[in-house]
Design a protein around this motif. Structure first.
Motif, PDB file in Angstrom:
ATOM      1  N   PRO A  31       0.812  -1.242   0.000  1.00  0.00           N
ATOM      2  CA  PRO A  31       0.000   0.000   0.000  1.00  0.00           C
ATOM      3  C   PRO A  31       0.833   1.274   0.000  1.00  0.00           C
ATOM      4  N   ASN A  32       2.213   1.145  -0.027  1.00  0.00           N
ATOM      5  CA  ASN A  32       3.043   2.340  -0.046  1.00  0.00           C
ATOM      6  C   ASN A  32       3.180   2.865  -1.468  1.00  0.00           C
ATOM      7  N   SER A  33       3.398   4.132  -1.544  1.00  0.00           N
ATOM      8  CA  SER A  33       3.762   4.736  -2.820  1.00  0.00           C
ATOM      9  C   SER A  33       5.279   4.622  -2.981  1.00  0.00           C
ATOM     10  N   SER A  34       5.747   4.540  -4.210  1.00  0.00           N
ATOM     11  CA  SER A  34       7.175   4.333  -4.431  1.00  0.00           C
ATOM     12  C   SER A  34       7.651   5.131  -5.626  1.00  0.00           C
ATOM     13  N   LEU A  35       8.891   5.589  -5.460  1.00  0.00           N
ATOM     14  CA  LEU A  35       9.572   6.200  -6.594  1.00  0.00           C
ATOM     15  C   LEU A  35      10.496   5.122  -7.175  1.00  0.00           C
ATOM     16  N   ARG A  36      10.229   4.705  -8.417  1.00  0.00           N
ATOM     17  CA  ARG A  36      10.958   3.585  -9.026  1.00  0.00           C
ATOM     18  C   ARG A  36      12.047   4.102  -9.962  1.00  0.00           C
ATOM     19  N   PHE A  37      13.280   3.738  -9.631  1.00  0.00           N
ATOM     20  CA  PHE A  37      14.436   4.051 -10.480  1.00  0.00           C
ATOM     21  C   PHE A  37      14.783   2.790 -11.278  1.00  0.00           C
ATOM     22  N   SER A  38      14.924   2.935 -12.580  1.00  0.00           N
ATOM     23  CA  SER A  38      15.240   1.785 -13.444  1.00  0.00           C
ATOM     24  C   SER A  38      16.664   1.903 -13.998  1.00  0.00           C
ATOM     25  N   ASP A  39      17.350   0.733 -14.098  1.00  0.00           N
ATOM     26  CA  ASP A  39      18.719   0.654 -14.653  1.00  0.00           C
ATOM     27  C   ASP A  39      19.644   1.654 -13.977  1.00  0.00           C
ATOM     28  N   VAL A  40      19.683   1.551 -12.647  1.00  0.00           N
ATOM     29  CA  VAL A  40      20.507   2.470 -11.855  1.00  0.00           C
ATOM     30  C   VAL A  40      21.964   2.037 -11.938  1.00  0.00           C
ATOM     31  N   LEU A  41      22.861   2.996 -12.203  1.00  0.00           N
ATOM     32  CA  LEU A  41      24.283   2.696 -12.349  1.00  0.00           C
ATOM     33  C   LEU A  41      25.097   3.711 -11.560  1.00  0.00           C
ATOM     34  N   ILE A  42      25.984   3.192 -10.678  1.00  0.00           N
ATOM     35  CA  ILE A  42      26.930   4.049  -9.945  1.00  0.00           C
ATOM     36  C   ILE A  42      28.333   3.593 -10.331  1.00  0.00           C
TER      37      ILE A  42
END
Length: 903
Positions: A65-76
């Protein structure tokens, strides 16, 4: 009625769902840009490096039930690598989750982080720099009040973690399908809990692998004090392949260096389970054994961690009343006990000592100690002694390279060796192995070695064999000598073993030994995957042999002496001498292996006073029936030089044989020799020859031919035996013989006979009694050709003309010699020799005295007139001579009579 209410409820529900979806879509549309902006601003303030995330979405459903900020193909990127081309972190998705109603109120408090399909490449270089040190030390001052981190939970799904510490020379690699971290991450002091099921791909320290491809589970409670940089383990439980370890201790992080103080305990660890954590290649061997016993294990990691120092690792362990049982044979190494200490100092030098090693197999016992100093360049020290039943040892150790093994061996060994980058060096090696009634059979051979006794003494790299004796089937042997560079030969590839020894034997039966080897190897050479025979490249041999009796088939030799050498695949036997066939032999031979596994063979054999009949018998008549031991007698002198090629199974290639044989036979006999008998039968079948030769007498005499001497030099080449012209002076006739005999029994022989003893005689020709042989007479030229199974015969006119031409040439030489000797001609011609008259048998006169009167005397002094009968006899002789010429029988030239006139 109910149907109408049902339709109303479903319609209302559908409308409600549509409204909810529309609501959430509207919320996402309204808040997405704002949340993304605040999140990126906060991350840029908190991180030292730029994070690449091509796509950022606000989602309600993924972490409901949480809202989420989705990051895709994250690279550091790895900022410590050259040009930052390496990757420190990558994730397919990262979710920053916050409460939905807080979001509606404009407060974005991230309470949960979820990482999916992530890869961590964490490194500490030799300067102590960490590529994962990406957070700014004080980022709270510039933090946005609307977007903040109040983490309480971090979840990892399908994570791969690779950690390399260049300071401690450690490497850790693991994989987890589910990893959970919980705690109040924003507090300066909080309790971090971690749970996970892992696969430990690799744990390595100081180039020593401790764990590889093992299952583990972790349950840790870690008290974190961020202000002091102190991490204290409140609870630590690790289950490694059913082995339970308890962990306690602390870790302190400082600017200049870190400090660690951790203890690991494992009590009552089952020995069988302990074997399961071994590397796979060792575990596959251990799985054939059933282990019993309990291991007690305690380890400690303590010390400073920086670019100059690493913590000290120590471990104590011991085993009591352990056992190992080989599952198939049931043989048990029992009463197994040992004490061990492992120590890795602050400089990373690791040492292992295992002492008081005890065990027993059957009635045999083993004791010893083992230590390894400095695992990076190990120095290995072994001290052991005991007594072992070799049969039980073979079963327990599953030694498949030996088919049968029995007997006892006692041993006492002290060994010290050091491994460097390039080689393993033997520092000390002293040992004694005593073998008592040992029996041995290898799978590659049908030979049984029995009743082996003797000592093997080790000294550094070399070994000495003393009184090593036994039996190979019914052949006895005794070896004394040295094996140089033995240990290096065993421990390292491409080393050379040099063997110098004396071999003595009372009886050596090569017939059985070689037959056993050939029978065993025949299947190998018939198979598609045949392995060619090869002389060893890495063994040099110098074997001095002394054998009282040697048997090979029917051949029996005595007093065999000589030296066998092997050097760079060149096998040679030099100065071998032995007695056989009532004579004496000397021989030398060499066998050189070529790169294609074929062989070049050279040999020289000299034999004196050999009984030729026995020689043919013991050699099985060389596989032919032309002349056998039943046909020939005499004493032979033989000198043979031969060269040949062999293929890779050591079979001689007949077409390659090249030989020269000097042969002399004295007081010889040819009895019932098929060729001589067939020649007599042929002459008897020719009617014209029967008119002038007593062929029946010839047939009878051909059955047994005696000769005083036969000498010749026979050549073998191009698959043919070449017999130059030779003379056999026998009791039957004088025979000149030459010819060619092929290996396929194709023949071409040339004979010519002196037939003076076989002419028919007219008794009245001897008017004055018997006539002595004046060595004059007729010769018959004969050719035998075709194949030995069906030979063809013909009168040899071509050979006759060759002989006539030779005789004419010889007469010319004799005339020139006489002229040079008597008249002084041809003095300047060095090719003309002085004439030497042939020896002539002096005539014997018999004088009879009788009384007679003058009349009788006058009558006897009168010349006797030729009668008609005498005239007819002369005419008959002329006719016989013409017949001889037609038959190819050549009259030998009469020697000139020297006429002396006395005045």
């Amino acid at each position: 009625m109910w149907l109408k209410w049902t339709k109303r409820i479903l319609a209302s529900s559908g409308i409600l769902i549509v409204l909810i979806i529309a609501f959430f879509v509207s919320v996402v549309y309204i808040y997405e840009d704002e949340v993304k902006q605040y999140a990126v601003e906060q991350l840029n303030k908190s991180l030292k490096v730029k994070v690449k995330a091509p796509k950022i979405d606000l989602t309600i459903w993924d972490q409901f039930p949480n809202s989420s900020l989705r990051f895709s193909d994250v690279l550091i990127p790895d900022y410590l690598s050259v040009d930052a081309k390496d990757t420190m972190f990558y994730a397919k998705h990262i979710y920053l989750s916050f409460d939905f109603w807080d979001m509606m109120a404009g407060k974005y408090k991230v309470q949960k982080v979820t990482i999916e399909d992530g890869i961590f490449n964490l490194k500490i270089n030799t300067k102590g720099e960490q590529n994962f040190d990406i957070f700014k030390k004080d980022s709270t001052e510039n933090s946005n009040n609307k977007f903040s981190f109040e983490l309480k939970e971090v979840i990892g799904k399908n994570l791969h973690i690779n950690y390399i510490d260049s300071i401690t020379n450690s490497h850790f690699e693991t994989h987890s399908n589910q990893m959970l971290f919980s705690g109040n991450f924003n507090e300066e002091n909080f309790l971090l809990k971690m749970k996970s099921d892992l696969i430990l791909n690799h744990i390595k320290t100081n180039d020593v692998s401790y764990v590889k491809e093992k299952n583990a589970s972790v349950d840790i409670a870690l008290n974190i004090n961020n202000k002091e940089g102190l991490y204290t383990i409140e609870k630590g439980a690790i289950n490694l392949e059913e082995l339970l370890f308890n962990i306690s201790g602390s870790y302190v992080m400082k600017e200049s260096s870190d400090r660690v103080d951790i203890k690991i305990k494992g009590k009552n660890i089952d020995l069988a389970s302990a074997f399961s954590i071994l590397p796979k290649k060792y575990a596959n061997e251990i799985k054939n054994y059933k282990a019993k016993g309990l291991v007690v294990f305690e380890a400690a990691i303590n010390g400073i961690i920086n670019d100059k120092q690493s913590p000290r690792i120590t471990a104590d362990f011991y085993l009591k009343d352990g056992s190992l049982t080989e599952k198939i044979s049931g043989v048990t190494l029992k009463d197994l006990s040992l004490d061990g200490i492992y120590d890795s100092d602050k400089n990373g030098v690791s040492n292992l000592i295992i002492k008081d090693i005890n065990g027993s197999i059957d009635v045999g016992k083993i004791k010893g100690e083992l230590s390894v100093e400095d695992f990076s360049a190990p120095k290995i020290i072994v001290t052991t002694n005991g007594e072992i039943n070799l049969n039980e040892l073979k079963k327990f150790a599953k030694i498949n390279s030996i088919e049968n093994l029995s007997g006892l061996t006692t041993f006492d060994l002290n060994f010290v060796g050091k491994q460097t980058m390039d080689e393993f060096k033997i520092i000390k090696s002293d040992g004694l192995f005593h073998f008592n009634d040992v029996s041995l059979k290898l799978p590659s051979s049908n030979i049984n070695y029995t009743k082996i006794y003797g000592d093997l003494v080790l000294k550094q790299n070399d070994a000495v064999i003393s009184n090593f004796h036994g039996f190979a089937e019914d052949s006895d042997f005794r070896l004394d000598g040295a094996m140089k560079n033995l240990l290096q030969y065993i421990l390292k590839p491409d080393e050379i073993l040099t063997v110098e020894a004396d071999l003595r034997s009372n009886k050596l039966n090569l017939d059985y030994l070689l037959t056993s080897e050939n029978q065993n190897n025949s299947s190998t050479f018939d198979s598609d995957n045949k392995v060619p025979f090869s002389l060893p490249k890495d063994v040099h041999l110098n074997l001095k042999s002394q054998i009282e009796e040697l048997n090979y088939g029917k051949f029996i030799a005595s007093q065999v002496k000589g030296v066998v050498t092997l050097y760079h695949q060149n096998l040679s036997a030099k100065n071998f001498s032995f007695n056989a066939n009532s004579g004496k032999y000397t021989c030398s031979t060499t066998l050189l292996q070529d790169p294609d596994f074929s062989f070049s063979w050279n040999t020289n054999i000299s034999a004196n006073e050999v009984e030729i009949k026995n020689f043919f018998y013991e050699m099985d008549n060389f596989g032919q029936t032309f002349i056998t031991d039943k046909n020939i007698k005499g004493t032979a002198h033989i000198n043979m030089n031969m060269a040949a090629l062999m293929d890779n199974d050591m079979s001689i290639l007949p077409e390659s044989i090249l030989a020269e044989i000097d042969l002399q036979i004295l007081k010889g006999e040819l009895n019932d020799q098929s060729t001589m008998i067939e020649i007599a039968e042929y002459l008897n079948s020719v009617k014209l020859i029967k008119l002038v030769i007593d062929t029946e007498k010839l047939q009878k005499k051909m059955e047994k031919i005696k000769f005083s001497e036969l000498s010749n030099t026979i050549t073998i080449k191009n698959s043919q035996i070449l017999i130059p012209k030779m003379t056999i002076s026998s009791n039957v006739m004088d025979i000149n013989l030459s010819g060619i005999h092929g290996f396929n029994d194709d023949i071409d022989y040339h004979f010519d006979f002196t037939l003076r003893k076989l002419y028919y005689k007219n008794p009245k020709d001897d008017l004055f009694g018997p006539v002595e042989d004046d060595e004059l007479g007729k010769r018959l030229f004969l050719r035998m050709y075709g194949n030995l199974e069906d030979p063809q015969y013909e009168l040899d006119n071509e050979e006759k003309h060759v002989v006539m031409k030779q005789n004419i040439e010889q007469e010319k030489k004799d005339v020139k010699s006489i002229l040079k000797s008597e008249l002084g001609l041809f003095k300047k011609d060095s090719t003309v020799q002085n004439y030497v008259a042939p020896k002539k048998t002096e005539p014997t006169f018999e004088i009879k005295w009788e009384e007679f009167d003058e009349n009788d005397a006058s009558e006897k002094e009168k010349p006797i007139k030729n009668t008609e009968k005498d005239k007819s006899q002369k005419d008959k002789d002329k006719g016989v001579n013409k017949l001889f010429n037609k038959l190819g029988i050549e009259e030998e030239p009469k020697k000139k009579q020297v006429e002396v006139i006395i005045e």
